[in-house]
Write a protein that holds these residues in place. Structure first.
Motif: not given
Length: 305
Positions: A283-300
């Motif tokens: 769960t912690r790992i998925v939370d970490d990846i989810t936060q990074r993915v949303h940051g990447l989407l904002d960047e894209l």
């Protein structure tokens, strides 16, 4: 799946070039759309297909990882002690010839038949190298080769803009490739989260340097709890053309095994491997990846300049 018509229909779904056909597209102008939809819904109830929103309110259906493993037939990371299931090479040769012909027609304006044949043969060899169940390798090859050929001809704007257009006049989607070692945990999590958040705005691919046969069970359980497990895909090998087709390549723990192509944008996320970990750590790992993915989407999606 004891119904032979249903099994044949699943084989068609597994080889469908779109990856998410509807009952109408499978039935064609003269088929029994109602009967086909009933079969598709029954396979969705059995966990073999995942329903997705389609055009005109008609649901589309995407094969789940279970369908690809159980009926697609390629266990990409089979233990060496498991002997491959025997098949008639002549049958597979005929099927691969048909796949090559159909893909050659799809790419008649962009690729030579010889190039298509080379990619089909190479895709088959990559999947067969670790397969313990070979009966449905041609079906899996058809999807894998179609994905690779689509990546090969995909126009890419490495400046970070979507300035091209396809035949329908729509802008080409952004391309993101997530790569980890086994393509069974971290990259699948990132892909599922990005597909859920971005929809059709971003084309998402995944690959592994040493792919496993299926998603890690703990990862799949956590993604199911979040309602995004249907947005995963079959673990697949990393190939050069997929890297070249991707504007952004995100590596997650594959280190030097992930090749670098000049002109592409890269991100490396130092994420723990979730395989075999307790549920709270996953769960912690998925939370970490989810936060990074949303940051990447904002960047894209951020406007240039």
């Amino acid at each position: 799946m004891a119904d032979p018509d249903r099994l044949r229909l699943l084989a068609v779904v597994l080889t469908d070039a779109s990856g998410q056909p509807t009952a109408s597209s499978l039935a064609g102008p003269s088929g029994d759309r109602a009967a086909i939809r009933a079969h598709l819904e029954a396979m969705a109830d059995a966990g073999l297909l995942a329903p997705l929103p389609g055009a005109d309110g008609e649901p589309a259906f995407r094969p789940t990882p279970d369908a690809l493993v159980r009926f697609g037939g390629a266990a990409i990371s089979a233990p060496s002690s498991v002997h491959p299931e025997p098949v008639d090479p002549a049958d597979h040769t005929r099927m691969l010839a048909r796949i090559t012909h159909e893909l050659s027609l799809d790419h008649a304006d962009t690729l030579s038949p010889e190039t298509v044949a080379r990619f089909v043969a190479d895709s088959y060899d990559l999947l067969a190298a670790r397969a313990r169940v070979r009966r449905h390798l041609p079906a899996l090859t058809a999807r894998f080769a179609a994905d690779r050929l689509a990546a090969l001809v995909a126009p890419v704007d490495t400046r970070g803009e979507t300035d091209g257009a396809d035949g329908a006049g729509a802008p080409h989607p952004l391309d993101v490739l997530f790569v980890c070692v086994h393509n069974a945990g971290r990259s699948q999590i990132a892909a599922a989260v990005l597909r859920a958040a971005a929809g059709a705005r971003v084309r998402v691919r995944t690959a592994g340097t040493v792919p496993w046969s299926r998603l890690d069970p703990g990862v799949r359980a956590e993604l199911a709890r979040r309602g995004v497990d249907q947005l995963t895909e079959m673990p697949r090998p990393l190939t050069d053309e997929v890297i070249r087709a991707s504007r952004m390549v995100v590596t997650l723990g594959c280190g030097d095994a992930c090749p670098v192509v000049p002109g592409r944008q890269y991100r490396d996320w130092p994420i723990d491997n979730p395989a075999g970990r307790p549920a709270d750590e996953i769960t912690r790992i998925v939370d970490d990846i989810t936060q990074r993915v949303h940051g990447l989407l904002d960047e894209l999606l951020r406007p240039a300049g």
